[in-house]
Structure formats: structure tokens, C-alpha cells
Write a protein that holds these residues in place. Structure first.
Motif, PDB file in Angstrom:
ATOM      1  N   LYS A   1     -41.803  50.614 -14.153  1.00  0.00           N
ATOM      2  CA  LYS A   1     -41.672  51.209 -15.310  1.00  0.00           C
ATOM      3  C   LYS A   1     -40.256  51.904 -15.606  1.00  0.00           C
ATOM      4  O   LYS A   1     -40.110  52.503 -16.802  1.00  0.00           O
ATOM      5  CB  LYS A   1     -42.815  52.067 -15.689  1.00  0.00           C
ATOM      6  CG  LYS A   1     -44.153  51.910 -15.567  1.00  0.00           C
ATOM      7  CD  LYS A   1     -45.122  52.660 -15.977  1.00  0.00           C
ATOM      8  CE  LYS A   1     -46.589  52.436 -16.028  1.00  0.00           C
ATOM      9  NZ  LYS A   1     -47.300  53.275 -16.420  1.00  0.00           N
ATOM     10  N   ASP A   2     -39.273  51.501 -14.804  1.00  0.00           N
ATOM     11  CA  ASP A   2     -38.095  52.190 -15.301  1.00  0.00           C
ATOM     12  C   ASP A   2     -37.102  51.260 -16.242  1.00  0.00           C
ATOM     13  O   ASP A   2     -37.683  50.228 -16.503  1.00  0.00           O
ATOM     14  CB  ASP A   2     -37.110  52.837 -13.993  1.00  0.00           C
ATOM     15  CG  ASP A   2     -36.909  51.498 -13.120  1.00  0.00           C
ATOM     16  OD1 ASP A   2     -37.231  50.194 -13.610  1.00  0.00           O
ATOM     17  OD2 ASP A   2     -36.297  51.652 -12.081  1.00  0.00           O
ATOM     18  N   GLN A   3     -36.117  51.616 -16.531  1.00  0.00           N
ATOM     19  CA  GLN A   3     -35.405  50.764 -17.268  1.00  0.00           C
ATOM     20  C   GLN A   3     -35.227  49.463 -16.815  1.00  0.00           C
ATOM     21  O   GLN A   3     -35.415  48.357 -17.707  1.00  0.00           O
ATOM     22  CB  GLN A   3     -33.969  51.277 -17.427  1.00  0.00           C
ATOM     23  CG  GLN A   3     -33.916  52.564 -18.502  1.00  0.00           C
ATOM     24  CD  GLN A   3     -32.513  52.784 -19.268  1.00  0.00           C
ATOM     25  OE1 GLN A   3     -31.827  52.035 -19.303  1.00  0.00           O
ATOM     26  NE2 GLN A   3     -32.286  53.942 -19.595  1.00  0.00           N
ATOM     27  N   ARG A   4     -34.599  49.308 -15.745  1.00  0.00           N
ATOM     28  CA  ARG A   4     -34.564  47.924 -15.235  1.00  0.00           C
ATOM     29  C   ARG A   4     -35.704  47.014 -14.976  1.00  0.00           C
ATOM     30  O   ARG A   4     -35.743  45.919 -15.376  1.00  0.00           O
ATOM     31  CB  ARG A   4     -33.749  47.903 -13.852  1.00  0.00           C
ATOM     32  CG  ARG A   4     -32.295  48.619 -13.901  1.00  0.00           C
ATOM     33  CD  ARG A   4     -31.632  48.686 -12.407  1.00  0.00           C
ATOM     34  NE  ARG A   4     -30.503  49.439 -12.631  1.00  0.00           N
ATOM     35  CZ  ARG A   4     -29.451  49.008 -12.941  1.00  0.00           C
ATOM     36  NH1 ARG A   4     -29.459  47.712 -13.331  1.00  0.00           N
ATOM     37  NH2 ARG A   4     -28.381  49.563 -12.813  1.00  0.00           N
TER      38      ARG A   4
ATOM     39  N   SER B   1     -38.813  47.412 -16.588  1.00  0.00           N
ATOM     40  CA  SER B   1     -39.401  46.904 -17.742  1.00  0.00           C
ATOM     41  C   SER B   1     -38.446  45.922 -18.387  1.00  0.00           C
ATOM     42  O   SER B   1     -38.892  44.889 -18.948  1.00  0.00           O
ATOM     43  CB  SER B   1     -39.592  48.317 -18.537  1.00  0.00           C
ATOM     44  OG  SER B   1     -38.040  48.797 -18.982  1.00  0.00           O
TER      45      SER B   1
ATOM     46  N   LEU C   1     -43.214  49.852 -23.104  1.00  0.00           N
ATOM     47  CA  LEU C   1     -42.587  50.104 -22.169  1.00  0.00           C
ATOM     48  C   LEU C   1     -41.003  50.132 -22.193  1.00  0.00           C
ATOM     49  O   LEU C   1     -40.327  51.027 -21.952  1.00  0.00           O
ATOM     50  CB  LEU C   1     -43.064  49.507 -20.820  1.00  0.00           C
ATOM     51  CG  LEU C   1     -42.622  49.932 -19.487  1.00  0.00           C
ATOM     52  CD1 LEU C   1     -43.393  51.219 -19.257  1.00  0.00           C
ATOM     53  CD2 LEU C   1     -43.084  49.023 -18.465  1.00  0.00           C
TER      54      LEU C   1
ATOM     55  N   ASN D   1     -38.313  53.298 -22.621  1.00  0.00           N
ATOM     56  CA  ASN D   1     -37.045  53.573 -21.835  1.00  0.00           C
ATOM     57  C   ASN D   1     -35.993  53.573 -22.770  1.00  0.00           C
ATOM     58  O   ASN D   1     -34.941  54.341 -22.497  1.00  0.00           O
ATOM     59  CB  ASN D   1     -37.091  52.423 -20.764  1.00  0.00           C
ATOM     60  CG  ASN D   1     -38.055  52.750 -19.647  1.00  0.00           C
ATOM     61  OD1 ASN D   1     -37.727  53.875 -19.145  1.00  0.00           O
ATOM     62  ND2 ASN D   1     -38.790  51.789 -19.226  1.00  0.00           N
TER      63      ASN D   1
END
Lengths: 644, 491, 104
Positions: free
Chosen positions: B153-156, B158, C86, C90
Motif C-alpha cells: 500500500k505504499d506509493q510504489r 500501489s 489506494l 498515496n
């Protein structure tokens, strides 16, 4: 006379050092993890013990082979891989050739490992060193014993890998790292040829068994162009490993490794593997005029080039490296003129005296902390054992009667004299040049006054150098004895008999027969002595006069000045300026643009394309999607257009 | 009941996935966070699922059970069982490798559940012989993997998840369009019936068959990650949680090849169309190897490097597929070479990724420069990673060498000598970037002297992988026999 | 003129092409997803047409396939929207041009 050696014992020759490698690696890994306490000294003991036993077993093999007149002892082969129609069997070859190689590898390795215990003393990588050395010895023995060319190739790559690891042993040195990579890349270049040769012979004949390939070649079952290409590919591999021109450039740099490594791998055994490979497939080469001529020519060129380069190097190990290149060229040349026995005989004697020269250089380095001959001098006084041993080896290398090199070098010359005059005269010139650089090395290192050495991390060496401990001296003495004695084994043609048996009957007739020729022997010894004499005039006398005479007769040092002038002329203008200028320049270009081009720069080219291509990967999902559709459309169009 | 018995290995995985996910929800509803705290229990349960699946597969082999299941949509044969072992084993190693990685996540039960579900999908893919079932199994795998890629679920993560999903969905649509044409041409979705239709087809239908074959190849090429359907690979491998990357690079790729073997060899193999798709695969193989290796040279991130390496390796596998049709009697050799290569590649690449996971757990970086001096910080990991890279390069005595000899041999036998030469040259090229990582680890000063810890789970997984690649490298015969037996299904 | 198989196939092909166009040009990730759904539906039209017109031992197979496709596409859309949410959390955008952190 013992009973015939059982197969398990022959396998044990290979598995003993391998086991030593496994035990040492495991112990070293466990001790790093703290699971056990491991005294590194044990690594040395295990290696020496394993190789000592392997040596005894090799003697047993030799004994059994002698009873068979050098003909192979029949061992069953075992199925290793079966892929479709491709069946690879592994098995053992134990014939005269293999027995000689076994003795060379195990005996030199044994002495080198013994010596290494003192030489590598206190090195943080002590256990790693012995692990690699064990692995190398095992792979080298495996290579020698292989009965199948693919099996041989596996070990071929393994010894290359070990060489890579050991050249780069002191990996924190930039130069060592570069040298290791260079060696790896250059030899792989040759291996590419070897691999294609294997593929070729297999697609053409479906055979990988060496004895079968020989048989097919001799009976003319393989087309001559196939044989020529096969032999060419094999020779490319052999040239890479045996540092033949123009793939020789990696060997001098390989001296970055520890000196015992140079003695074992880069003088006595691995570099001789190329010669062994050509000898093993000698019948295949012998039936192809093109192949055998190539081997002879490349060998002769290498012999000259190596010797010329040896004259100008100032690093004692580099002198040895060039000498090795030159001598390997000699062996190849010997094979190329049909002197199967002579070449292997030279390989056999060379292994001892060249290993001795390297170990002597190591001993000198141990005392002075440098490999630069300009900083040595006068060591004969301080290190008598090393001096005498090195001198014996040097005389053997020059080929002075009655040392080992005399007998073997002469056989090669006699073979060449038969019907290859061009090769013969080249070889003779190389004899002179060899004597020249050997003399130079001896006088610079041991003659004159001590020039100070260099302080090293082991302590201050600028004080008086001293003889090395007995662990170092003992192998020197043993090798010195061998350098004297090894030449006599063929006095009654026993060696010839032993090796002859390892060739198939038909191939024996393809060799050049040669007897001992007094004229050639006398001529080459005279040339060798002449070379030593010139070296003495230039390097020996200069030392004496330049220091004593310069002070005493200061107003009139004309003769001396002329000596200097000659020296400069000789080294600076004739050798460096004319011959070396062109040669070195050419070789430098080859080295820089082709070899470094491959090492760094396949490298540069592929990476630049890589850099460009990766830009297509811009992170845009829709571009990726478009690629899919473009691919689909292109594929459909291509198929329907190509085959409507 | 026969059907259930034959598909037992898959059903066990699905059942365990259900237990994990539903059990987690049940505890959630009652307000108890029991399972959340007992992560070890979850991992053990998931491992038990894969173990059960392996055991059941073993029983099927032992009892020599073969035959069709669920009204002829699936079949259990040696081919299926070979992949059952491969995928269940892969899932088990991935689960072991995830234990540490997933510590920070709040949803471990779902994670393991999804891994098991996708593993079931992979296994089903190897056993389906009907287009509908293939499609469903493909999507079962894919949808699970979409979620797994975005799991952190972090930027990369997702971003990788969304990209993977959009491109994956596009490729599904393309595959389906191809399937629609196959159905239209043959009037059936069963691979056997399609093969009959291909055998009876006339020249006028060729263009339509080419269209269908290319569309299918595009969809499967997406899974296999071959040029030009590979562009998602570096980004998704980079962004996904590393254990999932390992899973993608091995499981999803192998499944692509399993289905391709089924469809192309079984349904489209025996007709006038075979040489067309074989030529196409030969070209794609050459381009994939070259492009993957060249771009890999320029990479600085180990995950991206392994991504490009996996593209190049997929090119290697495709050599075998191209060799299948180029020469009829060589069906066996081509197929078995692909299967052998896939199996060796599985533990080699898993081993490499495990080392990457262990190292990045500690240093939280995937940059190759940060691997400097790793040999001193963790000799075992460095040795393991080196062995894996050596095997990927194809240097003896590792499994990779045998695999390359095997597959190049298949190419030579099928008169595709040029392809074998391209393959050998590419192997030489690949030395450069694999060696660079090794040199970095062994010859440079470490950035810190702090040791890299190796948890028991990772250590066990690593040991399994490296011992496997050495054993197969030295005694390849049992695995070769298994591949040949599995490939005999198409004989 | 009666409506035959060709007409349906052309309709399917046109729909598929429009789907591709949308999927590759729309900047909003949800719009891209709609393009993909259109591609799936183009496939459905093709399947149903084949099922109706081609002689087959089991003529219903095409229809069954379509039901499976619709179901799976729905599941896929659900996951896609979840991932889109999601990404939005972010990055505060679901503009597919700007989702390019991972590249080269």
C-alpha cells in the motif's frame, strides 16, 4: 610393481582435494558464524595431507600405466546426463599422458601447498586461500582424468573460475581486481571457440567421448573441413588458457595473485592445460594440415614475442610470466611440428623449473618486500639456498647441459629441424633471447650490491635481507633436484614409450620421429651460453664497473660510458625503439582496444545501448499497453506477409 | 469423487486459503485479534496447506492416477503433476520468504490466503484442457497477484499494482479475443476438439488461425514476460513486495509456459499453423534474450536487474517452445527442455530473491551499490546469491549449465542453430551484469560492518534453493527423467 | 439483407478497437478501465455471435463462456477500483500519466 590400480583409487585422486575444499569451506563458514573455533593452520595441514595422498595414488597410477606400456587402463564409463539423443558419460582416462600430468599436478601442487604455509602465514584469507587451492587442484586433476570432452569442459571452466578467484585473491587491490576480470574475460573468449567446437563435433558425429572422436578422425569418418573447424575451435580454447598470442595478454597481469598461485596455476599446471588439450586431441590435429600448421605457427610467434617482452620487464614475476608465455609457445610449437612426446616432455620438465623460478621469486620477495628487480641485487650473498636453486632453474630454462630443459628443448628443436626450417630458426632465436632475459634476471637480482628492497607491511626490509625459513627453502631444494633430474627420465626413451602408448596406433605414425642430434644440442647450448654471456656483459659487468670504477677512475670512465651507451642503445633503441616499439605498440593497441574493449567496454557499448533502451521504459502504462498491440499487429503482419 | 481426488492438490490449497481468510474475518467480527498476533500460526497453516498439496500430489504419482476431471475440462497427467510439485514448492518457499517481510502488514491472513489461492490457480492452469477453464484459472491467479503486488500500500506498491492490473486486464481481453476466434473456427472450447478442427482446416481459414494464435501468444507472452509484452515487468517487479516479485518471476512465468505448451503443442501443434507460431516464438526468443540482457547491463537496482534478467531467461525458455514445432519428432525434446529449464530456474531465481529479501530486510535498499562488501557482512548469503547468479549465467557445475545445454541442444536438433548461437552469445553477455553483482559483494569495501541476520525461515529457503541447484547441476538425471516423462504426455 | 455472422464480427471488432483506443488514450485510470471493459464486451459479442452461427456439438458453450467473462470482469473491476483508490490516497491523483514513479 603393484597390482593394477582400481577405479576407486583413481577417483580418490580427484575427490581427495575436493574433500579438502569442502571441509575447509565448511569449517571456515562455521567459524565465521561462531559455531566452531577453527585454527586456520589446520586448513593448510588438511590441504597438504590430501594432496600428498593424491600424489601417492598418482604414483600407483603411473606404475600401473607403465605395466601397460602407456596404453589406457580400461575403466567403465558412467552415464551422467541423458538429454534426448545426447548422452554424456563420465569416465576416467588413465594412460601415459594422463599419468604424466597427474604426477606433474600432484607433485608441484604438493610442494606449492607446503611452501604456501609459510608464504601465506598470517594472511587474513589463509583458509580461503587453501580452500581455493584445493578446489583448483581437484578441478585440474578432474580435467586431466576426463574421458569425455564435455566433462573436460566442465573442469576447464572450473580451473578458470579458480584462477579468477586466486588472481583476485587480494581483492582490495584495484589492480588485482582488474587483472582477475581481464583473465576471466580473455580466457572466456577462447572458451567460446572451444564450446562451439564441442557443439560442432557433437552435431556432426554425435560423439563426445575423446577416444571415439580420435578414432573417427583417424579413420576419416569426419569430413576434413569439420576437423579443421573443430581443431580450430579447440585450439582457440587452448590458446586462451595457455596464453598463446594474441590471447596472451592476461597472463602477465595475472601475477597480481599470490606468488605460489602463479607458480602452481600460471606456470606449471593450468596454463599447461591448453597444451594438454591439444596433446589429448593430437590425432585430430595431426590429420588436418591447416590445424597443425596453425598450432606450430602460433606457438613459434608466441615463443618469440614472449621472450622479447621478457627482456624489458622490470618486475621479476612479470619476467617469469613472459618466460612462461614463451615456453608454452615452445610446447605448442613442438606439438605443431609433430613432436608429441617432445612437447609433453617439455611440459613435464618446465613444470618443475618454472615452479621453482616462481617460488624462488616468492622467496626473494619474502626477504626484500618487492618484486622490482631494480630494488634487489646482491642477494646471492644473503640467500644462498634461494640463489643456488634459482640458478639451477635458470640454467634448466636456458637449456644448458645437463639440466632438465636441455633434454626436452632439444627434442623440440630436433623435431622442428626435420621438416620445418622456418620454425626451427625461430625456435633457435628464442633460445638466445631466453638466455638473455634469464641472465638479466639473475644478474639484476643476485649480482652486484643490495639496492634496498622496499618496506612492506610485514616489517622493515631495508635492513639486511635474510634467507627464508625452511618451509620455504625445502620445496626449493626438492624442485631444484627435480630440475636437474627430470631430464634424465627420457634417456633410455622410457618417457617416449610411456607417452607413445597413449596415442592410438594409427596416430603414432603421424608423429615426427627424432633422435638426439649432437649438432643441434651443441648449437643450442652454445647459443644459450652466448645469450647468458651477453647478459653478463650488459648487466653483470655494468654493476661491477658502475660502482667501483666510477669512483676510482672518475676522470676517465669512457669505457663505462660506452657500456651505458650500449645498454641504452640495446635496451632503449634496438629493443624498445625498433623491435619492441613496433611490437609493444601493436600489442598495446590489441590489449587496450580489443581486450580491454571487451573487459570494460562490451561493456561500454552494450551499456550505452542499454541506457538508451531503458528510456523506452518511461513508466507510462499506456505506452506499455501500446507495445502489446503493436507487437500483435507486427506479428500477424509478419507471419502473413512471410508466408501468405 | 474421482474428480475431487485428482484435483486434490489444488482443492487443499483453496480450502486452506478459505480457512485463513474466513477465519480471520470471524475473529475480526468477534473483536478478537488472535490471528493477528499469532503470525507464526498463520504462516505454519499456509505451509501446511502447501505441504498437504505436495503430499497429495505425491500420492497421485505413487498410485499412478491419471485421467480427466470435471467433465473433461481438466486432466491429471504427468505434465500436471510435474507442475503441481513446481508450483506448490514455489508457494512454500515464497511463504517462508514472506514471514519476515509481512511483519509490518495488518493483514497477514489475507496475504497467505492470496498466495495459496494464486498457487491453486497456477496448478489448475497446468491441468486445464478447456478454454473456459484456462480463462478462469488464469484470472484466479492474476487477480490474486494484482492484490498481492499492491499489498504494501505504499506509493510504489500501489502504483505497481494498478499498472499490473490495467495491463493484465488488457492482455486478458486480447487472450479472450483469440479464444473467441478459436471457438468460432472449431465450434468448441476443448483443446482436443480444437486440435481436430485444426487438422481438418483448409487453407482459407489460415489467416483466422494466425490471428487467433497471435492473440493467444500475446496474452500468454504477457505472463511469460517476453518482448514486446514484457514492459510491465521491470516496473511491477520493482514496486511489488519482494517475495511477491519472486513469486511473479517464477510462478506466473512458469504457468504462462505451461499453458502455452498445452495450447500450442496440444491444440495448434499438429496442423499447418505450427511452423508459423514456431517462427514467431523463435524471433521473440532472440529479441527477448538480447533486449533483456542489454538493458540489464544498465541497471542499478537489483530488483530491476533481476526483472530484465527474467525477461532474458524467458527468451531462453521460448527457444524450447520454438524447437517443439520446428521439427516434429523433437516434440519431446523441446517440451522436456522447457520443463527442465523452468524447474531449475524456479529454485535458482527464488534463491536469488531470497538473498535480496534478507539483505533488503536489513539495509532497506535494493541498490546494487549498497551490496558492496556483502561477502564480509554475510558470507553465507553472499555465497548463496553468487551460486544463484552463477547458475543463471549458466556456468557449471550448477543446474543452469545443464539447463542451457539441454535447451540449446533442443534448438540445434530442431535445425535452429542460429537461435542456439544467439543464446550462447547472450549467455556471454549476461556474465557481465551477473558478475558485477558478485564483484560488488566480494571486492568492495562494505558500507558498514554490521552483519546481516538470516532468519531460520529464510535460511532454510535459501539452503533448499542452493542445494537444489547444485544437486541438479551435478546429478541432473532424476529431474531430466521427470521432465521427459511429463513431456511424453504430448507424444 | 439479413444480419449475418459477419455483421456481428465487425461490430465486435469495432467495439474492440474503440476499447483499445480508450484504454490507451484516456488519462483517468477509471476511464482506462472502462475501455478495457468495452474490450471484454466486444469479446462477448463475438462469442455469442459464434455460438449462434457456428455449427457445434455443444452450441451453448459460447454463452457459458460469456457468463464466465462477465463474472470475472466484475471481480477484476472491483480490484481495479480498490487499487485506484489506494493510488489516489498515496498520490492524490489517478491520472495515469502521472503514475510513473517506477521507470527505467
Amino acid at each position: 610393481m603393484l597390482n593394477q590400480v582400481p577405479e576407486a583409487v583413481v577417483w580418490a585422486i580427484f575427490f581427495l582435494p575436493l574433500g579438502s575444499f569442502a571441509v575447509i569451506s565448511l569449517a571456515a563458514l562455521l567459524s565465521v558464524g561462531g559455531a566452531i573455533r577453527w585454527n586456520p593452520k589446520l586448513s593448510g595441514y588438511i590441504t597438504v595431507a590430501a594432496i600428498a595422498v593424491a600424489f601417492l595414488f598418482s604414483l600407483w597410477v603411473l606404475d600401473s600405466v607403465l605395466q601397460e606400456d602407456g596404453r589406457p587402463i580400461g575403466f567403465a564409463s558412467h552415464e551422467w546426463v541423458r538429454v534426448g539423443d545426447l548422452t554424456v558419460n563420465i569416465g576416467l582416462t588413465a594412460d601415459g599422458l594422463a599419468a604424466v600430468m597427474l604426477i606433474v599436478v600432484t607433485s608441484v601442487s604438493l610442494l606449492v601447498q607446503f611452501y604456501s604455509q609459510a608464504y601465506m602465514h598470517g594472511d587474513p584469507g589463509y583458509s580461503r586461500y587453501f580452500a581455493f587451492m584445493s578446489l583448483f587442484t581437484a578441478s585440474m586433476l578432474g580435467l586431466v582424468l576426463s574421458s569425455n570432452i564435455l566433462q573436460l569442459f566442465v573442469f576447464w571452466e572450473l580451473v578458470g573460475l579458480c584462477s579468477y578467484l586466486l588472481i583476485g585473491f587480494w581483492f582490495y587491490r584495484d589492480s588485482a581486481r582488474r587483472a582477475a576480470t581481464k583473465a576471466f574475460v580473455v580466457t572466456r573468449l577462447g572458451d567460446l571457440g572451444f564450446l562451439s567446437a564441442i557443439l560442432l563435433i557433437w552435431t556432426q558425429t554425435g560423439e563426445l567421448d575423446i577416444a571415439r572422436i580420435q578414432e573417427l578422425a583417424l579413420t576419416g569418418a569426419i569430413g576434413s573441413s569439420v576437423i579443421a573447424f573443430f581443431a580450430g575451435g579447440v585450439f582457440a580454447g587452448a590458446a586462451g588458457k595457455s596464453a598463446q598470442f594474441p590471447l596472451h595478454v592476461w597472463l602477465p597481469d595475472a601475477m597480481e595473485g599470490p606468488t605460489p598461485v602463479s607458480a602452481l596455476i600460471h606456470a606449471a599446471t593450468m596454463v599447461a592445460a591448453g597444451v594438454y588439450l591439444v596433446a589429448r586431441l593430437f590425432p585430430v590435429f595431426a590429420v588436418s594440415e591447416e590445424a597443425i600448421t596453425t598450432v606450430a605457427t602460433v606457438g613459434a610467434i608466441t615463443a618469440i614475442i614472449g621472450a622479447l617482452l621478457g627482456i624489458v620487464a622490470t618486475d621479476i614475476k612479470r619476467v617469469m610470466a613472459y618466460s612462461t608465455i614463451s615456453q608454452l609457445g615452445y610446447m605448442m610449437m613442438g606439438l605443431g611440428v609433430g613432436g608429441f612426446v617432445a612437447a609433453i616432455f617439455h611440459l613435464f620438465t618446465h613444470a618443475f623449473f618454472k615452479a621453482l623460478l616462481f617460488l624462488g621469486a616468492g622467496s626473494v620477495n619474502h626477504a626484500t618486500g618487492t618484486f622490482d628487480m631494480r630494488k634487489m641485487g646482491g642477494l646471492a650473498r644473503y640467500m644462498p639456498v634461494t640463489f643456488i636453486a634459482t640458478t639451477i632453474a635458470a640454467l634448466a630454462l636456458v637449456g644448458v647441459f645437463p639440466f632438465a630443459g636441455f633434454w626436452s628443448k632439444d627434442e623440440i628443436l630436433a623435431n622442428a629441424w626435420k621438416d620445418q626450417p622456418g620454425i626451427f630458426w625461430t625456435a633457435l632465436a628464442a633460445v638466445f633471447l631466453t638466455a638473455l632475459y634469464v641472465g638479466r634476471m639473475l644478474f639484476l637480482t643476485f649480482g652486484g650490491e643490495y639496492r634496498g628492497g622496499e618496506p612492506s607491511e610485514h616489517g622493515d626490509h631495508s635492513a639486511e635481507p635474510h634467507e627464508s625459513p625452511w618451509v620455504i627453502a625445502l620445496p626449493l631444494v626438492v624442485l631444484a633436484a627435480l630440475s636437474v633430474g627430470a631430464g634424465f627420465v627420457n634417456l633410455t626413451d622410457g618417457f617416449e614409450h610411456l607417452l607413445g602408448g597413449s596415442l592410438p596406433q594409427e596416430a603414432r605414425e603421424l608423429q615426427t620421429e627424432s633422435g638426439f642430434s649432437f649438432g643441434i644440442a651443441a648449437g643450442s647450448v652454445a647459443l644459450g651460453l652466448a645469450g647468458l654471456g651477453v647478459a653478463w656483459l650488459v648487466y653483470g659487468l655494468r654493476r661491477v664497473r658502475s660502482e667501483d670504477v666510477r669512483e676510482a677512475l672518475q676522470p676517465l670512465p669512457t669505457v663505462l660510458e660506452r657500456k651505458y651507451y650500449l645498454d641504452d642503445l640495446y635496451e632503449g633503441v634496438i629493443v624498445k625503439g625498433v623491435v619492441m616499439g613496433v611490437v609493444v605498440w601493436g600489442l598495446g593497441l590489441w590489449d587496450r582496444y580489443v581486450i580491454d574493449g571487451l573487459a570494460d567496454g562490451i561493456g561500454a557499448f552494450a551499456r550505452t545501448s542499454g541506457e538508451r533502451l531503458r528510456l523506452a521504459q518511461a513508466g507510462q502504462a499506456q505506452v506499455y499497453g501500446a507495445a502489446i498491440f503493436i507487437g500483435v499487429v507486427a506479428a500477424i503482419a509478419a507471419i502473413l506477409l512471410a508466408n501468405p | 469423487m474421482d474428480s475431487v481426488n485428482r484435483l486434490g492438490p489444488e482443492l487443499i490449497l483453496l480450502a486452506m486459503a478459505g480457512i485463513l481468510v474466513l477465519g480471520d474475518i470471524a475473529f475480526l467480527v468477534t473483536g478478537e485479534r488472535l490471528l493477528q498476533r499469532k503470525r507464526a500460526v498463520l504462516a505454519a497453516a499456509a505451509l501446511a496447506g502447501t505441504a498437504g498439496s505436495l503430499v497429495w500430489s505425491g500420492l497421485l504419482v505413487a498410485t499412478d492416477t491419471t485421467g480427466e476431471a470435471f467433465s473433461g475440462t481438466m486432466t491429471v497427467d504427468k505434465f500436471t503433476l510435474f507442475f503441481n510439485f513446481l508450483f506448490a514448492g514455489t508457494a512454500a518457499i515464497v511463504i517462508l520468504a514472506s514471514v519476515d517481510y509481512i511483519k509490518r502488514s495488518r493483514f497477514p491472513a489475507e496475504y497467505y490466503g492470496l498466495v495459496l489461492a494464486s498457487a491453486a490457480g497456477l496448478m489448475l492452469l497446468a491441468s486445464t484442457i478447456d478454454l473456459i477453464a484456462i480463462f478462469v484459472a488464469l484470472e484466479l491467479t492474476s487477480i490474486s497477484l494484482y492484490i498481492l503486488v499492491g499489498f504494501v500500500k505504499d506509493q510504489r506498491s500501489s502504483e505497481a499494482g494498478l499498472k499490473y492490473l490495467l495491463l493484465g486486464a488488457i492482455s486478458s481481453a486480447v487472450t479472450l479475443y483469440g479464444m473467441a476466434f478459436l471457438f468460432g473456427l472449431s465450434g468448441s472450447t476443448g483443446l482436443g476438439e480444437i486440435a481436430d478442427a485444426v487438422a481438418a482446416a483448409d487453407e482459407g481459414e489460415r489467416a483466422a488461425y494466425v490471428l487467433a494464435a497471435v492473440f493467444l501468444a500475446a496474452g500468454l507472452g504477457f505472463k511469460m514476460a517476453v518482448v514486446p509484452f514484457q514492459m510491465w515487468v521491470p516496473d511491477v517487479y520493482h514496486g511489488a513486495p519482494t517475495p511477491v516479485t519472486a513469486y511473479l518471476s517464477v510462478g506466473s512465468k512458469a504457468a504462462g509456459f505451461a499453458v502455452a505448451l498445452r495450447i500450442f503443442v496440444e491444440a495448434l501443434g499438429d496442423g499447418f499453423i505450427a511452423s508459423d507460431w514456431a517462427n514467431m516464438f523463435a524471433v521473440i526468443a532472440a529479441v527477448s534474450m538480447t533486449l533483456g540482457n542489454v538493458v540489464a547491463l544498465a541497471q542499478t537496482n537489483i530488483k530491476r536487474l533481476l526483472a530484465y534478467s527474467s525477461i532474458a531467461q524467458a527468451g531462453n525458455f521460448l527457444i524450447g517452445l520454438a524447437a517443439v514445432a520446428a521439427n516434429d519428432p523433437q516434440v519431446m525434446l523441446g517440451t522436456s527442455s522447457v520443463m527442465f529449464f523452468l524447474a531449475t530456474y524456479a529454485f535458482t531465481n527464488l534463491g536469488a530473491f531470497i538473498a535480496v529479501i534478507a539483505i533488503s530486510n536489513k539495509i532497506e535498499s535494493d541498490e546494487i551499490d549498497d551490496y558492496a562488501g556483502m561477502a564480509r557482512r554475510s558470507p553465507l548469503l553472499a555465497l548463496g546469491l553468487t551460486l544463484c547468479l552463477v547458475s543463471l549465467t549458466g556456468i557449471p557445475p550448477t543446474a543452469g549449465f545443464i539447463a542451457k545445454v539441454y535447451i540449446f541442444n533442443a534448438a540445434v536438433q530442431a535445425d535452429l542453430v542460429w537461435l542456439a548461437v544467439v543464446g550462447v552469445l547472450n549467455s556471454v553477455l549476461s556474465v557481465y551484469y551477473y558478475l558485477r553483482v558478485v564483484l560488488n559483494m566480494y571486492t568492495r569495501e562494505p558500507l558498514s560492518e554490521e552483519a546481516i541476520p538470516l532468519s531460520p525461515a529464510l535460511g532454510f529457503a535459501m539452503a533448499t534453493a542452493t542445494v537444489g541447484l547444485l544437486v541438479v547441476g551435478i546429478f541432473p538425471f532424476p529431474l531430466i527423467e521427470a521432465s521427459e516423462a511429463a513431456a511424453a504426455v504430448f507424444g | 439483407m439479413s444480419v449475418g455472422l459477419e455483421h456481428f464480427l465487425v461490430l465486435g471488432a469495432v467495439l474492440f478497437a474503440i476499447g483499445i483506443y480508450l484504454a490507451l488514450t484516456k488519462r483517468n485510470a477509471v476511464a482506462v478501465l472502462m475501455g478495457i471493459e468495452l474490450m471484454f464486451n466486444a469479446v462477448n459479442v463475438t462469442f455469442v455471435a459464434f455460438s449462434r452461427f457456428v455449427e457445434s456439438a455443444s452450441p451453448l458453450t459460447g454463452h457459458v463462456f460469456v457468463v464466465f467473462i462477465i463474472t470475472v470482469a466484475a471481480a477484476e473491476a472491483a480490484v481495479a477500483l480498490a487499487l485506484a483508490v489506494l493510488v489516489y490516497r498515496n498520490r492524490e491523483t489517478i491520472n495515469i500519466d502521472e503514475i510513473n514513479l517506477l521507470k527505467w
